[in-house]
Design a protein around this motif. Structure first.
Motif, PDB file in Angstrom:
ATOM      1  N   LEU A  77       0.805  -1.223   0.000  1.00  0.00           N
ATOM      2  CA  LEU A  77       0.000   0.000   0.000  1.00  0.00           C
ATOM      3  C   LEU A  77       0.837   1.271   0.000  1.00  0.00           C
ATOM      4  O   LEU A  77       0.294   2.374   0.068  1.00  0.00           O
ATOM      5  CB  LEU A  77      -0.923   0.008   1.233  1.00  0.00           C
ATOM      6  N   GLU A  78       2.148   1.125  -0.098  1.00  0.00           N
ATOM      7  CA  GLU A  78       3.008   2.289  -0.019  1.00  0.00           C
ATOM      8  C   GLU A  78       2.855   3.221  -1.219  1.00  0.00           C
ATOM      9  O   GLU A  78       3.073   4.420  -1.110  1.00  0.00           O
ATOM     10  CB  GLU A  78       4.472   1.835   0.107  1.00  0.00           C
ATOM     11  N   ASP A  79       2.503   2.692  -2.361  1.00  0.00           N
ATOM     12  CA  ASP A  79       2.311   3.515  -3.546  1.00  0.00           C
ATOM     13  C   ASP A  79       1.110   2.988  -4.321  1.00  0.00           C
ATOM     14  O   ASP A  79       1.185   2.714  -5.525  1.00  0.00           O
ATOM     15  CB  ASP A  79       3.574   3.492  -4.426  1.00  0.00           C
ATOM     16  N   THR A  80      -0.023   2.840  -3.621  1.00  0.00           N
ATOM     17  CA  THR A  80      -1.203   2.207  -4.205  1.00  0.00           C
ATOM     18  C   THR A  80      -2.446   3.019  -3.891  1.00  0.00           C
ATOM     19  O   THR A  80      -2.607   3.520  -2.777  1.00  0.00           O
ATOM     20  CB  THR A  80      -1.388   0.780  -3.643  1.00  0.00           C
ATOM     21  N   LEU A  81      -3.305   3.153  -4.868  1.00  0.00           N
ATOM     22  CA  LEU A  81      -4.622   3.746  -4.663  1.00  0.00           C
ATOM     23  C   LEU A  81      -5.636   2.607  -4.569  1.00  0.00           C
ATOM     24  O   LEU A  81      -5.732   1.770  -5.468  1.00  0.00           O
ATOM     25  CB  LEU A  81      -4.999   4.672  -5.818  1.00  0.00           C
ATOM     26  N   VAL A  82      -6.376   2.564  -3.481  1.00  0.00           N
ATOM     27  CA  VAL A  82      -7.413   1.546  -3.283  1.00  0.00           C
ATOM     28  C   VAL A  82      -8.772   2.196  -3.536  1.00  0.00           C
ATOM     29  O   VAL A  82      -9.067   3.270  -3.004  1.00  0.00           O
ATOM     30  CB  VAL A  82      -7.356   0.970  -1.850  1.00  0.00           C
ATOM     31  N   VAL A  83      -9.586   1.559  -4.347  1.00  0.00           N
ATOM     32  CA  VAL A  83     -10.901   2.090  -4.699  1.00  0.00           C
ATOM     33  C   VAL A  83     -11.980   1.131  -4.198  1.00  0.00           C
ATOM     34  O   VAL A  83     -11.951  -0.054  -4.504  1.00  0.00           O
ATOM     35  CB  VAL A  83     -11.044   2.271  -6.223  1.00  0.00           C
ATOM     36  N   PHE A  84     -12.889   1.657  -3.408  1.00  0.00           N
ATOM     37  CA  PHE A  84     -14.030   0.891  -2.923  1.00  0.00           C
ATOM     38  C   PHE A  84     -15.297   1.467  -3.559  1.00  0.00           C
ATOM     39  O   PHE A  84     -15.471   2.686  -3.598  1.00  0.00           O
ATOM     40  CB  PHE A  84     -14.171   1.006  -1.396  1.00  0.00           C
ATOM     41  N   TRP A  85     -16.179   0.601  -4.035  1.00  0.00           N
ATOM     42  CA  TRP A  85     -17.472   1.091  -4.491  1.00  0.00           C
ATOM     43  C   TRP A  85     -18.504  -0.030  -4.426  1.00  0.00           C
ATOM     44  O   TRP A  85     -18.157  -1.196  -4.384  1.00  0.00           O
ATOM     45  CB  TRP A  85     -17.375   1.680  -5.901  1.00  0.00           C
ATOM     46  N   VAL A  86     -19.755   0.359  -4.396  1.00  0.00           N
ATOM     47  CA  VAL A  86     -20.850  -0.612  -4.379  1.00  0.00           C
ATOM     48  C   VAL A  86     -21.683  -0.427  -5.641  1.00  0.00           C
ATOM     49  O   VAL A  86     -21.723   0.664  -6.212  1.00  0.00           O
ATOM     50  CB  VAL A  86     -21.743  -0.442  -3.134  1.00  0.00           C
ATOM     51  N   ASP A  87     -22.356  -1.486  -6.075  1.00  0.00           N
ATOM     52  CA  ASP A  87     -23.090  -1.396  -7.334  1.00  0.00           C
ATOM     53  C   ASP A  87     -24.560  -1.057  -7.146  1.00  0.00           C
ATOM     54  O   ASP A  87     -25.221  -0.620  -8.094  1.00  0.00           O
ATOM     55  CB  ASP A  87     -22.948  -2.687  -8.146  1.00  0.00           C
ATOM     56  N   HIS A  88     -25.098  -1.230  -5.937  1.00  0.00           N
ATOM     57  CA  HIS A  88     -26.512  -0.915  -5.725  1.00  0.00           C
ATOM     58  C   HIS A  88     -26.812  -0.913  -4.235  1.00  0.00           C
ATOM     59  O   HIS A  88     -25.988  -1.323  -3.413  1.00  0.00           O
ATOM     60  CB  HIS A  88     -27.419  -1.924  -6.436  1.00  0.00           C
ATOM     61  N   GLY A  89     -28.007  -0.452  -3.898  1.00  0.00           N
ATOM     62  CA  GLY A  89     -28.479  -0.506  -2.526  1.00  0.00           C
ATOM     63  C   GLY A  89     -29.448  -1.672  -2.360  1.00  0.00           C
ATOM     64  O   GLY A  89     -29.346  -2.685  -3.054  1.00  0.00           O
ATOM     65  N   GLU A  90     -30.384  -1.513  -1.450  1.00  0.00           N
ATOM     66  CA  GLU A  90     -31.340  -2.594  -1.185  1.00  0.00           C
ATOM     67  C   GLU A  90     -32.646  -1.987  -0.675  1.00  0.00           C
ATOM     68  O   GLU A  90     -32.637  -1.113   0.199  1.00  0.00           O
ATOM     69  CB  GLU A  90     -30.775  -3.563  -0.142  1.00  0.00           C
ATOM     70  N   GLN A  91     -33.740  -2.443  -1.226  1.00  0.00           N
ATOM     71  CA  GLN A  91     -35.047  -1.979  -0.782  1.00  0.00           C
ATOM     72  C   GLN A  91     -35.670  -3.023   0.144  1.00  0.00           C
ATOM     73  O   GLN A  91     -35.570  -4.221  -0.094  1.00  0.00           O
ATOM     74  CB  GLN A  91     -35.979  -1.746  -1.986  1.00  0.00           C
ATOM     75  N   PHE A  92     -36.306  -2.529   1.198  1.00  0.00           N
ATOM     76  CA  PHE A  92     -37.011  -3.406   2.133  1.00  0.00           C
ATOM     77  C   PHE A  92     -38.473  -2.986   2.201  1.00  0.00           C
ATOM     78  O   PHE A  92     -38.970  -2.570   3.230  1.00  0.00           O
ATOM     79  CB  PHE A  92     -36.351  -3.360   3.511  1.00  0.00           C
ATOM     80  N   SER A  99     -35.342  -6.297  -2.045  1.00  0.00           N
ATOM     81  CA  SER A  99     -34.150  -6.639  -2.820  1.00  0.00           C
ATOM     82  C   SER A  99     -33.761  -5.434  -3.677  1.00  0.00           C
ATOM     83  O   SER A  99     -33.844  -4.297  -3.207  1.00  0.00           O
ATOM     84  CB  SER A  99     -34.367  -7.898  -3.670  1.00  0.00           C
ATOM     85  N   HIS A 100     -33.369  -5.659  -4.919  1.00  0.00           N
ATOM     86  CA  HIS A 100     -32.951  -4.566  -5.801  1.00  0.00           C
ATOM     87  C   HIS A 100     -33.244  -4.955  -7.248  1.00  0.00           C
ATOM     88  O   HIS A 100     -33.720  -6.048  -7.524  1.00  0.00           O
ATOM     89  CB  HIS A 100     -31.462  -4.263  -5.613  1.00  0.00           C
ATOM     90  N   ALA A 101     -32.951  -4.029  -8.160  1.00  0.00           N
ATOM     91  CA  ALA A 101     -33.217  -4.206  -9.594  1.00  0.00           C
ATOM     92  C   ALA A 101     -34.708  -4.227  -9.894  1.00  0.00           C
ATOM     93  O   ALA A 101     -35.146  -4.859 -10.852  1.00  0.00           O
ATOM     94  CB  ALA A 101     -32.546  -5.464 -10.143  1.00  0.00           C
ATOM     95  N   PHE A 102     -35.486  -3.542  -9.074  1.00  0.00           N
ATOM     96  CA  PHE A 102     -36.919  -3.423  -9.306  1.00  0.00           C
ATOM     97  C   PHE A 102     -37.295  -2.007  -9.703  1.00  0.00           C
ATOM     98  O   PHE A 102     -37.949  -1.777 -10.705  1.00  0.00           O
ATOM     99  CB  PHE A 102     -37.704  -3.814  -8.046  1.00  0.00           C
ATOM    100  N   GLU A 103     -36.912  -1.059  -8.851  1.00  0.00           N
ATOM    101  CA  GLU A 103     -37.312   0.321  -9.054  1.00  0.00           C
ATOM    102  C   GLU A 103     -36.073   1.212  -9.104  1.00  0.00           C
ATOM    103  O   GLU A 103     -34.945   0.730  -8.976  1.00  0.00           O
ATOM    104  CB  GLU A 103     -38.237   0.771  -7.909  1.00  0.00           C
ATOM    105  N   LEU A 104     -36.318   2.507  -9.273  1.00  0.00           N
ATOM    106  CA  LEU A 104     -35.214   3.453  -9.392  1.00  0.00           C
ATOM    107  C   LEU A 104     -35.220   4.457  -8.243  1.00  0.00           C
ATOM    108  O   LEU A 104     -34.766   5.581  -8.390  1.00  0.00           O
ATOM    109  CB  LEU A 104     -35.312   4.182 -10.741  1.00  0.00           C
ATOM    110  N   PHE A 105     -35.720   4.027  -7.105  1.00  0.00           N
ATOM    111  CA  PHE A 105     -35.682   4.868  -5.921  1.00  0.00           C
ATOM    112  C   PHE A 105     -34.285   4.811  -5.294  1.00  0.00           C
ATOM    113  O   PHE A 105     -33.500   3.906  -5.551  1.00  0.00           O
ATOM    114  CB  PHE A 105     -36.728   4.418  -4.902  1.00  0.00           C
ATOM    115  N   ARG A 106     -34.013   5.760  -4.421  1.00  0.00           N
ATOM    116  CA  ARG A 106     -32.680   5.887  -3.841  1.00  0.00           C
ATOM    117  C   ARG A 106     -32.304   4.687  -2.973  1.00  0.00           C
ATOM    118  O   ARG A 106     -31.116   4.367  -2.845  1.00  0.00           O
ATOM    119  CB  ARG A 106     -32.557   7.196  -3.052  1.00  0.00           C
TER     120      ARG A 106
END
Length: 222
Positions: A77-92, A99-106
């Motif tokens: 990690l001395e000369d490294t950029l680490v990138v974290f990201w998520v692809d979606h949230g979750e509806q309850f 779950s997800h992949a149903f609607e386009l709400f936040r």
């Protein structure tokens, strides 16, 4: 949702439910009967789901912490950029589904991404972004020339940037939902059928209309 047992201790304080939430098919079967369930049973199911979902998040957080500690000891990690990201949230069931992949709400579509390095200067950006922005952001960061990329370097997009998305609203119903965001405005369109009322917390401004056949096919083919 099936994290290791040590992340599920809060289940001991909850009443039992007659559903195996570690079985995806059984969990999805709840969708078909959700509207007919009594409120106390709904609350119990949600309580179990939240414990399991949060347990999954804590488990992943601990795993990433272990990975970072290991990488640090290896000197990676001395000369490294680490990138974290998520692809979606979750509806309850905030908007009729779980779950997800149903609607386009936040609940389903808001995500988080962050960069980490040993000498990074702290900063944040909460403007309009898309997953498409990740690649041009990294290429610009490393001064790599690029052409014909759809995304925009994060932090440089205008506040009134328009974002679009589409999802199979109510899979069984065969509807498609398309959504456009421009600044604080949101537009939801459905085809076929009637418009469902949508709300955003910041703020609930809506421009509603029906998709015509051409727009519907365009969304379906994306």
């Amino acid at each position: 949702y099936d994290p290791p047992e040590e992340y599920l201790k809060d289940l001991e304080d909850l009443p039992p439910i007659p559903y195996d939430l570690t079985d995806r098919d059984e969990q999805y079967e709840i969708w078909g009967i959700w509207d007919d369930l009594p409120e106390d049973e709904k609350e119990a199911i949600l309580a179990h789901m939240f414990v399991r979902y949060r347990g999954e998040i804590r488990y992943m957080d601990d795993q990433m912490s272990d990975w970072m500690d290991y990488y640090q000891k290896q000197g990676w990690l001395e000369d490294t950029l680490v990138v974290f990201w998520v692809d979606h949230g979750e509806q309850f069931w905030e908007h009729g589904y779980q779950s997800h992949a149903f609607e386009l709400f936040r609940e389903e579509n808001d995500g988080v991404m962050f960069f980490w390095s040993e000498n990074i200067v702290p900063a944040s950006f909460s403007g309009p972004t898309s997953h498409l922005d990740l690649l041009p952001t990294l290429l610009d960061l490393y001064h790599v020339e690029h052409e014909s990329l759809t995304g925009i370097d994060i932090g440089s997009a205008p506040e009134d940037r328009v974002l679009e998305g589409c999802a199979p609203t109510g899979r069984a119903a065969g509807r498609l939902d398309r959504q456009r965001h421009s600044g604080q405005h949101q537009e939801r369109r459905q085809h076929p059928g009637s418009i469902d009322q949508a709300q955003r917390a910041h703020p609930p401004r809506l421009l509603l209309g029906l998709l015509d056949k051409t727009q519907h096919l365009e969304c379906k083919n994306r």
